[in-house]
Design an enzyme around this catalytic site. Structure first.
Site, short mmCIF file in Angstrom:
data_model
loop_
_atom_site.label_atom_id
_atom_site.label_comp_id
_atom_site.label_asym_id
_atom_site.label_seq_id
_atom_site.Cartn_x
_atom_site.Cartn_y
_atom_site.Cartn_z
N ASP A 1 0.83 -1.21 0.00
CA ASP A 1 0.00 0.00 0.00
C ASP A 1 0.87 1.27 0.00
O ASP A 1 2.01 1.26 0.48
CB ASP A 1 -0.91 -0.02 1.24
CG ASP A 1 -2.10 0.92 1.08
OD1 ASP A 1 -2.35 1.38 -0.05
OD2 ASP A 1 -2.76 1.22 2.10
N ARG B 1 -0.20 9.24 -9.80
CA ARG B 1 -0.31 8.00 -9.01
C ARG B 1 0.25 6.79 -9.76
O ARG B 1 0.83 5.88 -9.17
CB ARG B 1 -1.78 7.74 -8.66
CG ARG B 1 -2.38 8.71 -7.65
CD ARG B 1 -3.87 8.44 -7.45
NE ARG B 1 -4.10 7.05 -7.07
CZ ARG B 1 -4.03 6.59 -5.83
NH1 ARG B 1 -3.73 7.40 -4.84
NH2 ARG B 1 -4.25 5.33 -5.57
N HIS C 1 2.63 3.26 -8.99
CA HIS C 1 2.35 1.86 -9.31
C HIS C 1 3.51 1.24 -10.09
O HIS C 1 3.85 0.07 -9.91
CB HIS C 1 1.05 1.72 -10.11
CG HIS C 1 -0.16 2.14 -9.33
ND1 HIS C 1 -0.38 1.76 -8.02
CD2 HIS C 1 -1.23 2.91 -9.66
CE1 HIS C 1 -1.52 2.28 -7.60
NE2 HIS C 1 -2.06 2.99 -8.57
N SER D 1 -7.37 -5.42 -5.46
CA SER D 1 -8.45 -6.04 -4.68
C SER D 1 -9.76 -6.04 -5.46
O SER D 1 -9.91 -5.26 -6.42
CB SER D 1 -8.63 -5.28 -3.36
OG SER D 1 -9.29 -4.05 -3.59
N GLU E 1 -12.28 -4.74 -4.57
CA GLU E 1 -12.84 -3.39 -4.38
C GLU E 1 -12.13 -2.34 -5.22
O GLU E 1 -12.65 -1.23 -5.41
CB GLU E 1 -12.78 -2.99 -2.90
CG GLU E 1 -13.75 -3.73 -1.99
CD GLU E 1 -13.33 -5.17 -1.71
OE1 GLU E 1 -14.21 -6.03 -1.59
OE2 GLU E 1 -12.12 -5.46 -1.60
N TRP F 1 -11.82 -2.20 -8.27
CA TRP F 1 -12.54 -1.91 -9.52
C TRP F 1 -13.29 -0.59 -9.41
O TRP F 1 -13.72 -0.03 -10.42
CB TRP F 1 -13.53 -3.03 -9.85
CG TRP F 1 -12.90 -4.31 -10.26
CD1 TRP F 1 -12.84 -5.46 -9.52
CD2 TRP F 1 -12.24 -4.62 -11.50
NE1 TRP F 1 -12.18 -6.45 -10.21
CE2 TRP F 1 -11.80 -5.97 -11.44
CE3 TRP F 1 -11.97 -3.89 -12.68
CZ2 TRP F 1 -11.11 -6.59 -12.48
CZ3 TRP F 1 -11.29 -4.53 -13.71
CH2 TRP F 1 -10.87 -5.85 -13.61
N ARG G 1 -12.06 2.20 -8.62
CA ARG G 1 -11.16 3.35 -8.88
C ARG G 1 -11.42 3.92 -10.28
O ARG G 1 -12.07 3.28 -11.10
CB ARG G 1 -9.71 2.90 -8.74
CG ARG G 1 -9.39 2.53 -7.30
CD ARG G 1 -7.91 2.41 -7.08
NE ARG G 1 -7.64 2.10 -5.69
CZ ARG G 1 -6.44 2.15 -5.13
NH1 ARG G 1 -5.40 2.49 -5.87
NH2 ARG G 1 -6.29 1.88 -3.87
N LEU H 1 11.23 -19.69 -4.29
CA LEU H 1 10.08 -18.99 -3.70
C LEU H 1 8.83 -19.15 -4.59
O LEU H 1 8.93 -19.12 -5.81
CB LEU H 1 10.42 -17.50 -3.61
CG LEU H 1 9.32 -16.58 -3.10
CD1 LEU H 1 9.35 -16.52 -1.58
CD2 LEU H 1 9.46 -15.16 -3.67
N GLU I 1 1.35 -13.04 12.62
CA GLU I 1 1.78 -11.81 13.28
C GLU I 1 1.58 -10.66 12.29
O GLU I 1 1.73 -10.85 11.07
CB GLU I 1 3.25 -11.92 13.68
CG GLU I 1 3.52 -13.00 14.71
CD GLU I 1 2.86 -12.73 16.06
OE1 GLU I 1 2.78 -11.54 16.46
OE2 GLU I 1 2.40 -13.69 16.70
C1 IPE Z 1 -5.52 -2.65 -0.41
O1 IPE Z 1 -5.20 -1.33 -0.50
C2 IPE Z 1 -5.38 -3.31 -1.75
C3 IPE Z 1 -4.03 -3.35 -2.30
C4 IPE Z 1 -2.93 -2.92 -1.75
C5 IPE Z 1 -3.95 -3.94 -3.61
P1 IPE Z 1 -6.29 -0.17 -0.70
O2 IPE Z 1 -5.51 1.09 -0.75
O3 IPE Z 1 -7.16 -0.48 -1.85
O4 IPE Z 1 -7.15 -0.29 0.64
P2 IPE Z 1 -7.99 0.79 1.44
O5 IPE Z 1 -8.95 1.39 0.47
O6 IPE Z 1 -7.01 1.80 1.95
O7 IPE Z 1 -8.62 0.02 2.55
C1 IPE Z 2 -1.54 0.27 -3.41
O1 IPE Z 2 -1.33 1.62 -3.48
C2 IPE Z 2 -1.70 -0.37 -4.77
C3 IPE Z 2 -3.08 -0.68 -5.14
C4 IPE Z 2 -4.13 -0.63 -4.38
C5 IPE Z 2 -3.28 -1.11 -6.51
P1 IPE Z 2 -2.54 2.65 -3.52
O2 IPE Z 2 -2.91 2.89 -4.93
O3 IPE Z 2 -3.63 2.19 -2.63
O4 IPE Z 2 -1.85 3.96 -2.93
P2 IPE Z 2 -2.45 4.93 -1.84
O5 IPE Z 2 -2.86 4.09 -0.68
O6 IPE Z 2 -3.60 5.63 -2.47
O7 IPE Z 2 -1.32 5.85 -1.50
MG MG Z 3 -4.09 2.43 -0.67
#
Ligand code: IPE
Ligand code: IPE
Ligand code: MG
Length: 245
Positions: free
Chosen positions: A21, A34, A38, A66, A68, A70, A72, A132, A208
């Site tokens: 994240d 952004r 990535h 995730s 969820e 989708w 975005r 791995l 953990e």
């Molecule tokens: C969780 O991060 C999903 C991934 C890292 C792929 P999100 O950034 O989508 O989660 P929320 O919205 O902060 O809970």
């Molecule tokens: C995690 O980074 C990667 C994905 C969820 C695809 P974010 O895109 O959630 O980045 P933040 O949390 O908005 O900084």
């Molecule tokens: Mg995030």
């Protein structure tokens, strides 16, 4: 003693999961879009997978997209859907050298056709590797994973292949995407958020948890070692209690 040699002399977790994240925030801080976060995040996954392999970790599950995510903006989704093919092109040599096997966990039927083909190709090509196992959770959601497992088990019951008494923890485990992987020892979520966001809910029962502040693109070998060092100092009781001497 250096952190690295201390870590190597201790119990090496067999299965680590990472919620990668903070890509967007990392990029924004640098006045970049952004998607740049990535890109850097996906490059970082290559490095961390190789480090994990060198440390002797058996499996690394990473949350890349995730169920969820989708929701975005379309442009960001399109960019994320393109990352697996970039990943394949850029890292196949390094992963081959390191004997890293790649599997994907998640719903595999909502991606563009080229991504579905790529997933099959990569899984097939790497399936006999002994290093791995990199488990990329892509269009992954734990609710979906558990519900799909429950549906499979219900089918078995309906067809008379199993009895009610056969439904136990082991059977459930065998109907999750992670069935081939060792039990989860450690979950790391970068970027300072302290929540699970629908990741590996069943598998996390006795893992953990570790929440470093650093954003994913900046999470490096030093932080990985710090996470494992911290993990090795924990007292995992699994609900039990040692007899007092
Ligand atoms: C969780 O991060 C999903 C991934 C890292 C792929 P999100 O950034 O989508 O989660 P929320 O919205 O902060 O809970
Ligand atoms: C995690 O980074 C990667 C994905 C969820 C695809 P974010 O895109 O959630 O980045 P933040 O949390 O908005 O900084
Ligand atoms: Mg995030």
């Amino acid at each position: 003693m250096s952190v690295e040699s201390r870590v190597l002399s201790g119990y090496i977790p067999r299965h680590i999961a990472i919620i990668m994240d903070g890509n967007g925030r990392w990029a924004k801080k640098r006045n970049m879009p952004r998607t740049f976060g990535h890109k850097k995040g996906s490059e970082n996954l290559k490095n961390i997978a190789i480090e994990c392999n060198e440390l002797g970790i058996k499996a690394l599950s990473v949350y890349a997209f995730s169920t969820e995510n989708w929701s975005r903006p379309k442009a960001e989704i399109d960019y994320l859907m393109n990352l697996p093919s970039k990943f394949e092109e850029t890292f196949k040599g390094k992963f081959e050298e390191n004997d890293i096997r790649v599997i994907f966990s998640g719903r595999k039927n909502r991606f563009p056709k080229n991504v579905q083909d790529l997933i099959k190709r990569v899984e097939e090509k790497t399936k006999n590797r002994k290093g791995l196992i990199l488990n990329i959770c892509f269009d992954y959601g734990s609710y979906t994973e558990i519900l799909d497992g429950v549906k499979e088990i219900s089918e078995l019951y309906k067809n008379g292949d199993i009895k009610l008494e056969d439904i136990n923890e082991d059977l459930m485990k065998n109907h999750l995407y992670t069935k081939e992987l060792p039990d989860l020892d450690l979950l790391i979520r970068t970027s300072g958020e302290e929540r699970i966001s629908n990741f590996l809910l069943w598998q996390l029962a006795y893992s953990e948890l570790y929440f470093p502040k650093v954003h994913w693109p900046a999470f490096n070998k030093k932080q990985l070692l710090k996470a494992i060092d911290n993990f090795q100092k924990r007292n995992r009781r699994f609900g039990g209690l040692k007899e007092e001497k």
